[in-house]
Structure formats: C-alpha cells, structure tokens
Design a protein around this motif. Structure first.
Motif, PDB file in Angstrom:
ATOM      1  N   THR A   1      -1.130  -0.868  -8.205  1.00 11.65           N
ATOM      2  CA  THR A   1      -2.518  -0.714  -7.764  1.00 11.65           C
ATOM      3  C   THR A   1      -3.151  -2.076  -7.516  1.00 11.65           C
ATOM      4  O   THR A   1      -3.856  -2.269  -6.516  1.00 11.65           O
TER       5      THR A   1
ATOM      6  N   GLU B   1      -9.202   3.607  -4.395  1.00 10.26           N
ATOM      7  CA  GLU B   1      -7.807   3.647  -4.830  1.00 10.26           C
ATOM      8  C   GLU B   1      -7.641   3.013  -6.203  1.00 10.26           C
ATOM      9  O   GLU B   1      -6.873   3.505  -7.034  1.00 10.26           O
TER      10      GLU B   1
ATOM     11  N   ARG C   1      -9.170   5.421  -8.720  1.00  8.60           N
ATOM     12  CA  ARG C   1      -8.273   6.557  -8.957  1.00  8.60           C
ATOM     13  C   ARG C   1      -7.270   6.226 -10.060  1.00  8.60           C
ATOM     14  O   ARG C   1      -7.057   7.031 -10.981  1.00  8.60           O
TER      15      ARG C   1
ATOM     16  N   HIS D   1       0.840  -1.203   0.000  1.00  8.22           N
ATOM     17  CA  HIS D   1       0.000   0.000   0.000  1.00  8.22           C
ATOM     18  C   HIS D   1       0.875   1.253   0.000  1.00  8.22           C
ATOM     19  O   HIS D   1       0.548   2.250  -0.669  1.00  8.22           O
TER      20      HIS D   1
ATOM     21  N   ALA E   1      -3.714  -1.684  -3.605  1.00  9.73           N
ATOM     22  CA  ALA E   1      -4.965  -0.986  -3.285  1.00  9.73           C
ATOM     23  C   ALA E   1      -5.745  -1.746  -2.218  1.00  9.73           C
ATOM     24  O   ALA E   1      -5.942  -2.954  -2.317  1.00  9.73           O
TER      25      ALA E   1
ATOM     26  N   GLU F   1       0.823   4.382  -2.725  1.00  8.54           N
ATOM     27  CA  GLU F   1       0.608   5.767  -2.332  1.00  8.54           C
ATOM     28  C   GLU F   1       1.816   6.652  -2.647  1.00  8.54           C
ATOM     29  O   GLU F   1       1.664   7.822  -3.005  1.00  8.54           O
TER      30      GLU F   1
END
Length: 449
Positions: free
Chosen positions: A163, A172, A175, A129, A167, A133
């Motif tokens: 992702t 997320e 996005r 994660h 995610a 990010e």
C-alpha cells in the motif's frame, strides 16, 4: 524554548537484531536454489537460478515452494533484480498470491515477504499499483482466519508495504488502514465472534497502521476515526507487553505531530458550513473537555513509561527501548522536538528529524532485515522516500548508471505524483514539528490548571 533537540546515533529500535529476520543466509539460499533445480553446478547464472526458483513455485510439494521462496527473497535482498522483474513481474506476483491462498503458515510468510520485496523493487508506478490491487483481496481474506501469529504479522507487513508503495489515491491507503483496524475492532455480527489477539499481532497492526499514516494527509481523515484511534492507543499504553506500548507510543507521537488531535477538536466545534452551532453548546463543551482530558491522560502515561523502574523478570533491553522511546515522546509533547536520528549506510549518513520519517525508517529496516543496507544504497524508491542520495550514486552520474547494463523500470505519471506526495507530506511533518515547538507544553499546562 525548553530543552535542546535530542540527538541519538543509531536509535535502539534501529539495532542489529532486526537483521536476524526469517530470510535465510546467502549460502543457505544458494544451496536451496541448487536443491530446487536439481543441479550440482556451483557457478550458475543468477537469473537462471531465479528462473529455476520461480518454476519451483509450481511444484505440489510445499517444502519445495518454501525453499524456492526463501531463495527468491535472498536474491532480492542481495541485489535489486530489475531485469528479472521486468520479465517475470506478473508471474512471480501471482505465484506468491497462490502460496498465500493455499500454503502453510511458513509458506504464506515467505510469499508475503517476497511480494513486499517485489513492490519495493518495482517502486512507484503502474506495476506497484497492480501489486496492491491484486494483493489486497487475498491478504484481507487470509487475515480473517486469524489462525497463526506468524501468518498474520507477515500479511499485515505485506499489506502495509504494497500500500505504501502502490497506492495512488487516499482512498486506497484508507482501505488498507481500515482492514487493519477491523482486526482490532471487528464489526460483530451473528457470524462474527470477538477474538483476543496476541500481543505480537496487536503490535504488528498498530505499527503497520502508523506506517501507512505517515503517507496520509491528516486533513483527509474524519474526526470520529481520530478520536477512536487516539483513545484506543491510550489504552494500549497501559498493557503489560512493552512492544505493544512502544508501537502505541510511536503512533500517538505521529498523530500529535500531524496535529490531528487539535484538528478534530476544532471540527467538533463547527457545523459543515464552518459556523458554531447555537443549539449544541453542551455537546461542544463535553467534546472539548473530553479531548483535554485525553491529552492530559496521555501526557501522564508517557511521563510514567519514560521512567518505569521495571519489574521482576523484565527484559532489560525491552525496558531500555521503552524508556528511550517515551523520553523522546515526552520531550516532543512538552517542547515539540522530535528525535534527530543519524545512521551510517555504507559510508553515507542517513538522517531523520520527524516522527514520520523515523516510523518509516523503523518499519522498512525491520521488513528488509539483512537487505536493508543494499536497498538503501541502490533502491531509488527509498532514496525518494528519505531524500537520501548515496555519494557513490551521485558521483557515478546517471549516464554511467544507464551504461552499466542495468535497465531502469519505466516510470508512469503516477510515479511522479506519488514521489511528490511523499516528499510533500514529509516536508509538512517537518513544518508541523517547527510550528509545534512549545505548543503541546502550553496546551497541557493550561488544561491542568
């Protein structure tokens, strides 16, 4: 009802050409490491070589950083570097992100590949994660330049992989899918100019978008987005480039497998409280007719592409790949059967029976290239995704694995959630496929009467 389920071994899109990726050979990578470190020793500890390659990412010379990244990629393809990742996870990530910000197109491509491999090695959890990010902003900014096809394709594949692994919330994943979609349909303004994308980039966007869709629940996406995407993919089926057609065909098959075209048809008939609006009958009728027409158009396009004769100068291999793909899509639309694919991983058999699994397999095999077999044999994240347990791993048992000296990455509660979600979605695709046997054929037939 209708045809028997097709079974093809080692589908054309899973051929050996994917192994010829940008990753250098083992011998070349080792020599790169040695040249980076400046040592003449032949027998050097693997971790020491990786440490030297990581140190070389601080060098000012771009060619030195490129060699170091190529060596790191080869090391991650050859073995799952759990111990190295535990110690140097954050350092490697941030140096690769620095390469994306300031490197050449080649360096950016290598850094993207290294980040994707890092995510796949880490697997579900907090570190994955964090990779997502930390990476999404740099990747999004780099994509806006649209300067080079190699760079853009690498950025898209990296965004898709980090992702898919990292995610933890639907937002997320959405996005990242939206970042990809903006490349195809940019929001034009006073300082934004529409740029025609090369076919290779369009293919990469559609493939990456569909790959992430496999990890989404179709009920979470709104009907407007579905209608826009289906209409757009239908236009891609008419393009001259076969790779574009194939990627669009796979995306459409996945959308139909999820059942989302039926979903947004139903949504457009209802108000938010679930009732049918009295004063909106004309709009409802228009929407329903539009959807039926779109379904009919797609079926006709797929039927034509499944039997295309080819033209002067056409690449036979690409033509055969297109025919095979659209024959499978046609069978799915008419009878509800997704292709059953079997392939050998070492001495073990990996099987897929839904479009979701097939798209995941195609994408990850292409991304991993020469490291695909090793990761499928030893990578627990991929075992979870595909429900694949090599016999060797099963026989060794957990106790032997833990005593082998290879440390396991700590798994957070998020890892349990993500694993369960992936397995649930794949199971839902399977159930959806079973429910849809004959469904599309009946629906298409009714609308053409």
């Amino acid at each position: 009802m209708g045809k028997r389920k097709s079974q093809r071994k080692n589908i054309a899109m899973l051929d050996s050409d994917d192994d010829n990726s940008s990753v250098s050979s083992s011998s070349t990578a080792r020599s790169d490491l040695l040249s980076v470190s400046g040592t003449d020793e032949v027998q050097v500890d693997r971790d020491s070589l990786l440490e030297q390659a990581l140190d070389a990412l601080y060098e000012k010379r771009g060619s030195t950083r490129e060699k170091a990244l190529a060596a790191i990629i080869e090391a991650f393809n050859t073995n799952l570097q759990h111990q190295f990742v535990e110690k140097k996870f954050a350092t490697l990530l941030h140096q690769c992100l620095n390469s994306i910000k300031k490197g050449s197109s080649k360096e950016i491509a290598l850094a993207c590949h290294a980040i994707g491999l890092l995510a796949l090695t880490v697997g579900y959890g907090d570190n994955a994660h964090e990779i997502l990010e930390e990476s999404v902003t740099s990747i999004s900014q780099a994509l806006k330049s649209r300067s080079d096809s190699l760079k853009m394709v690498s950025l898209l594949e990296c965004l898709a992989v980090v992702t898919f692994v990292g995610a933890t919330e639907t937002d997320e994943t959405e996005r990242s899918m939206q970042i990809m979609w903006q490349l195809l349909h940019p929001k034009l303004g006073s300082n934004v100019v529409a740029v025609k994308l090369p076919a290779v980039v369009i293919t990469a966007v559609v493939s990456a978008w569909a790959f992430l869709l496999t990890n989404m629940d179709g009920c979470c996406l709104n009907s407007k987005d579905w209608q826009e995407s289906i209409s757009y993919f239908s236009t891609l089926l008419d393009k001259d480039d076969r790779s574009v057609r194939i990627s669009a065909g796979e995306a459409l098959a996945l959308i139909f497998e999820i059942g989302s075209i039926e979903k947004f048809a139903a949504e457009n008939k209802k108000t938010p409280d679930g009732s049918v609006p009295e004063g909106n009958k004309s709009h409802e009728g228009y929407t329903h007719i539009h959807i039926l027409g779109l379904k009919s158009k797609i079926l006709n396009q797929v039927r034509t592409l499944s039997a295309e004769a080819g033209g002067k100068g056409s690449a036979k291999k690409d033509l055969n790949s297109q025919r095979n793909l659209f024959k499978d899509v046609l069978e799915f639309l008419e009878d509800g059967y997704a292709p059953d694919i079997s392939m050998k991983i070492g001495g073990d058999l990996l099987q897929t029976s839904t479009w979701s699994e097939l798209i995941q397999l195609n994408f990850l095999k292409h991304f991993l290239g020469g490291g695909f077999v090793k990761h499928m044999q030893d990578n627990e994240f991929l075992h979870d995704v595909f429900g694949f347990t090599p016999k060797r791993k099963h026989l060794l048992g957990v106790e032997h694995q833990m005593s082998s000296g290879e440390k396991r990455m700590f798994r957070s509660p998020n890892s349990v959630f993500n694993k369960a979600r992936t397995q649930f979605l794949n199971k839902q695709r399977m159930l959806s496929k079973d429910r849809n046997v004959g469904h599309f054929a009946v629906g298409m037939g009714d609308e053409e009467m």
